[in-house]
Scaffold this motif. Structure first.
Motif, PDB file in Angstrom:
ATOM      1  N   ALA A   5       0.834  -1.198   0.000  1.00 55.55           N
ATOM      2  CA  ALA A   5       0.000   0.000   0.000  1.00 55.55           C
ATOM      3  C   ALA A   5       0.871   1.251   0.000  1.00 55.55           C
ATOM      4  CB  ALA A   5      -0.913  -0.016   1.224  1.00 55.55           C
ATOM      5  N   GLU A   6       1.961   1.190   0.744  1.00 55.13           N
ATOM      6  CA  GLU A   6       2.867   2.345   0.815  1.00 55.13           C
ATOM      7  C   GLU A   6       3.428   2.691  -0.561  1.00 55.13           C
ATOM      8  OE1 GLU A   6       7.296   2.595   2.418  1.00 55.13           O
ATOM      9  OE2 GLU A   6       5.846   2.317   4.027  1.00 55.13           O
ATOM     10  N   HIS A   7       3.802   1.654  -1.326  1.00 55.38           N
ATOM     11  CA  HIS A   7       4.352   1.876  -2.666  1.00 55.38           C
ATOM     12  C   HIS A   7       3.287   2.466  -3.593  1.00 55.38           C
ATOM     13  CE1 HIS A   7       6.924   1.414  -6.121  1.00 55.38           C
ATOM     14  NE2 HIS A   7       6.044   0.641  -6.726  1.00 55.38           N
ATOM     15  N   MET A   8       2.053   1.967  -3.473  1.00 61.18           N
ATOM     16  CA  MET A   8       0.977   2.472  -4.320  1.00 61.18           C
ATOM     17  C   MET A   8       0.670   3.936  -4.006  1.00 61.18           C
ATOM     18  SD  MET A   8      -1.613  -0.780  -4.558  1.00 61.18           S
ATOM     19  CE  MET A   8      -2.685   0.033  -5.738  1.00 61.18           C
ATOM     20  N   VAL A   9       0.706   4.297  -2.732  1.00 57.40           N
ATOM     21  CA  VAL A   9       0.469   5.693  -2.356  1.00 57.40           C
ATOM     22  C   VAL A   9       1.576   6.577  -2.916  1.00 57.40           C
ATOM     23  CG1 VAL A   9       0.312   7.311  -0.427  1.00 57.40           C
ATOM     24  CG2 VAL A   9      -0.898   5.129  -0.317  1.00 57.40           C
TER      25      VAL A   9
END
Length: 265
Positions: A5-9
């Motif tokens: 999720a962090e990478h997608m954000v």
């Protein structure tokens, strides 16, 4: 392996900076649908909706950001702007007053917006230390960040993962418990709480946490792997702790695994 999720954000932020607001919306809606979003993700999603003229959706996302972090001054300001664009002037005025009030509330001797900026700078320095192999220094920077921004649960989540890598399972457990209390729907944090319990020697608590995760997200392969590990091994075994930079692969469920840290007796 799932994209974290962090990478997608972070990808969504890049899309936003390039003024590809629909691209940012697409990425952030995926994060939100998976129940993985923190206040920052809802804030950027709200801004993106606002900039493509979808003010109702923008307001809904900014409200969700503020539900997670009531002191998020940027979200307060942008919410006021959206309310004004919707013609809800009295509510907009109240929102602006709230933003001014929060901006004047000190944290560790700093104004709230200054404290938030410093917290993010500590986290950025921590990331730099981590990238250079300085796990101990990275943990220290993230602890400083959370002193300034205790409601920044995205930073707390990363700190918890680093503490697990450092073999500090009890400390990690404390941080994941704080996140799960604040964000019961954030199942990634719950899964990591189970791992912290297991590594701290509390197999019963780990099992309870993981079984609840399985009920709420039965398709998650990590949870199945964790439960299989518990079912197959009554004695302490080596467990791979996912790297702090992403969600990682499921742990090995085999006693012969040599990776990771051993559960303490």
């Amino acid at each position: 392996m799932d994209v974290s999720a962090e990478h997608m954000v972070e990808q969504a932020r890049e899309r936003f900076q390039l003024q590809d607001y629909y691209g940012a919306i697409h990425l952030l809606e995926e994060v939100v649908a998976a129940g993985r979003a923190f206040a920052d993700a809802h804030h950027v999603l709200g801004l993106s909706y606002s900039l493509v003229g979808q003010q109702d959706q923008a307001l809904a996302q900014l409200d969700r950001a503020l539900a997670l972090n009531p002191h998020y001054i940027e979200a307060l300001v942008h919410r006021a702007i959206v309310l004004n664009e919707l013609g809800r002037e009295a509510e907009a005025d109240a929102a602006f007053r709230r933003a001014a009030q929060v901006g004047g509330e000190p944290r560790e001797g700093f104004a709230a917006h200054v404290a938030a900026k410093l917290a993010n700078q500590h986290a950025a320095l921590g990331d730099a230390y981590l990238g250079a192999g300085g796990l101990t220094q990275a943990i220290g920077e993230y602890q400083q960040a959370l002193t300034l921004g205790p409601a920044f649960h995205d930073l707390r989540y990363k700190l918890g993962r680093m503490l697990l890598e450092a073999g500090r399972a009890l400390d990690a457990r404390e941080h994941f418990e704080i996140i799960v209390r604040a964000r019961p729907t954030y199942l990634d944090a719950a899964a990591m709480l189970g791992l912290a319990c297991y590594l701290a020697g509390d197999g019963l608590a780990a099992k309870a946490v993981w079984e609840e995760c399985r009920e709420r997200r039965p398709e998650d392969p990590r949870v199945e792997a964790y439960l299989a590990m518990l079912a197959r091994n009554d004695a302490p075994v080596s467990v791979a702790v996912p790297a702090s930079g992403g969600d990682g692969d499921p742990p090995s469920a085999h006693p012969s695994s040599r990776s990771g840290r051993k559960k303490r007796s």
